[in-house]
Scaffold this motif. Structure first.
Motif, PDB file in Angstrom:
ATOM      1  N   GLU A 171      82.428 116.365  27.773  1.00 57.27           N
ATOM      2  CA  GLU A 171      81.139 116.422  27.549  1.00 57.27           C
ATOM      3  C   GLU A 171      81.010 117.632  26.335  1.00 57.27           C
ATOM      4  O   GLU A 171      80.098 117.534  25.475  1.00 57.27           O
ATOM      5  CB  GLU A 171      80.409 117.045  28.846  1.00 57.27           C
ATOM      6  N   GLN A 172      82.023 118.311  26.086  1.00 62.64           N
ATOM      7  CA  GLN A 172      81.940 119.311  24.981  1.00 62.64           C
ATOM      8  C   GLN A 172      82.990 118.879  23.862  1.00 62.64           C
ATOM      9  O   GLN A 172      82.926 119.578  22.600  1.00 62.64           O
ATOM     10  CB  GLN A 172      82.497 120.823  25.455  1.00 62.64           C
TER      11      GLN A 172
ATOM     12  N   ARG B  32      79.407 112.473  20.497  1.00 61.63           N
ATOM     13  CA  ARG B  32      79.683 113.441  21.709  1.00 61.63           C
ATOM     14  C   ARG B  32      80.170 112.804  22.973  1.00 61.63           C
ATOM     15  O   ARG B  32      80.019 111.465  23.221  1.00 61.63           O
ATOM     16  CB  ARG B  32      78.207 114.206  22.043  1.00 61.63           C
ATOM     17  N   GLY B  33      80.897 113.166  23.454  1.00 62.05           N
ATOM     18  CA  GLY B  33      81.628 112.863  24.836  1.00 62.05           C
ATOM     19  C   GLY B  33      82.366 111.367  24.663  1.00 62.05           C
ATOM     20  O   GLY B  33      83.173 111.191  23.888  1.00 62.05           O
TER      21      GLY B  33
END
Length: 426
Positions: free
Chosen positions: A4-5, A90-91
């Motif tokens: 997730e980061q 992202r992700g």
């Protein structure tokens, strides 16, 4: 969670031309400075991919904005120019984008296999500066394996299509009697070398002069291919008297201008550099054709149609490797629980609960070790299937192990209690 980061922020050929992309090109000095700044901000896993078609920053960070600011802090372009043109992944979307880029599916020329080498270099540089953690290293290695599999199992990179070869196609279309033309090739890196080879192999060019800042490097290639060299200080003079000038350097700005080409006659200039190394003003020179990497990438070729047909196969291979990475990541998340379970099984014969069942430690240590390994393997399988919560799987493993030790005789019943363990577990 690292997934997730995990962010990717960048610009590429789809929304920007070479003049814009050139503002955000990153050299090694700027790259090193960026990595040092990142560590100062607590960002310890990232790398930057800077090629003629894209500049992207890949990293594990609290926000995409932080990565974008980092990138722009070491480039000529500013954040105000960058933001409206940039994309953000992202992700899982970022991971899929990474694989598509590494496999040539997102390249300006479909199936470009050179991109994976450029990514390897970018990751290697970041790793040398202690900026690649276990997550990003495993992700990168899996992306490289995927690229190799696609290369070997499909024709996505088949045929001869690249910027260097597109330059040859362009010359075929715009120049007659080409084998007798006078060439100057500035820059003898990988692209310059490939272009030089193509000029000889496909066009029969003989009169080629190589120019490079490092004259020794140019001399090695000249000796190999039987060509001439000229010192970098004679760049303008040599270019003025050439019919065709090809520039493939990594200079931060133009090195060839209109006023340098002070002779008359038709001239073709091909700029394979990003940022541009041939000033746009040369277009105003009479009888002059100037093209860059964006112009060359638009050339149609039957090979590209063949490559397009291979895309579904490539996507299927990517899906299988993405699943492999997903399983690795899931197992990595479960490592603390698996370690705790293993330690519990090793310590179980000394705990009060086990002793309350009036059992003694096993006589066969080797069998006990095998039983623990089997239990941990079963735990890993259960957790990977995600059919149980980690806590439930953990408790069930302990329960199964105790039953197993009793049923196989690994644990001995205390002499003062004749009842079976099975009856005590109910």
């Amino acid at each position: 969670m690292e997934i997730e980061q995990f962010h990717i922020v960048g610009i590429n050929y789809k929304k920007t031309d070479t003049s814009i992309r050139g503002q955000f090109a990153l050299n090694n000095e700027g790259y090193a400075n960026l990595l040092m700044k990142a560590q100062g901000l607590g960002i310890n896993s990232l790398f930057v991919l800077s090629t003629c078609n894209r500049t992207e920053i890949y990293g594990i960070a609290p926000s995409a904005e932080l990565l974008a600011d980092l990138l722009c802090s070491e480039t000529q372009g500013d954040i105000a120019t960058f933001k409206p043109l940039a994309y953000h992944k992202r992700g899982k979307a970022a991971i899929e984008h990474y694989f598509h880029v590494a496999c040539g599916l997102d390249s300006q020329i479909l199936g470009d296999y050179e991109i994976v080498g450029q990514i390897r270099q970018a990751v290697k540089f970041a790793k040398a500066h202690n900026c690649i953690n276990a997550f990003l290293e495993r992700l990168s290695n899996t992306a490289f394996q995927t690229s190799k599999a696609i290369k070997n199992q499909t024709s996505l990179s088949g045929g001869t299509v690249s910027v260097a070869f597109a330059a040859i196609q362009f010359l075929k279309l715009h120049c007659s009697d080409i084998s007798h033309k006078k060439f100057v090739l500035i820059g003898t890196g990988k692209i310059g070398y490939n272009t030089c080879k193509n000029l000889i192999d496909y066009l029969g060019a003989k009169d080629i002069t190589l120019i490079n800042r490092s004259q020794e490097k140019a001399q090695v290639i000249a000796d190999e291919l039987g060509l001439k060299i000229a010192p970098f200080e004679q760049l303008q003079q040599a270019s003025a008297h050439a019919d065709i000038v090809i520039v493939a350097t990594n200079a931060p700005g133009p090195i060839l201008f209109k006023e340098d080409l002070n002779t008359t006659g038709k001239k073709i200039l091909i700029d394979l550099s990003v940022p541009r190394n041939i000033d746009i003003s040369v277009k105003n020179r009479a009888q002059t054709i100037l093209v860059n990497v964006d112009d060359l990438s638009k050339l149609g070729d039957a090979t590209l149609k063949t490559r397009q047909a291979e895309v579904p196969k490539a996507l299927s291979i990517i899906d299988s490797y993405l699943e492999e990475f997903k399983q690795w990541y899931q197992m990595r998340k479960n490592v603390p629980i698996i370690r705790a379970a293993k330690q519990s099984l090793m310590d179980i014969h000394h705990c009060a609960w086990f002793q309350s069942l009036q059992m003694e430690a096993p006589e066969n240590a080797a069998q006990q070790e095998d039983a623990i390994k089997t239990a941990i393997k079963n735990l890993a399988v259960k957790m990977r299937s995600q059919e149980q919560t980690p806590g439930c799987a953990y408790i069930e493993t302990l329960h199964d192990f105790v039953n197993f030790t009793a049923s196989t005789g690994l644990a001995r019943k205390r002499k003062d209690n004749p009842e079976s363990l099975a009856s005590e577990l109910g």
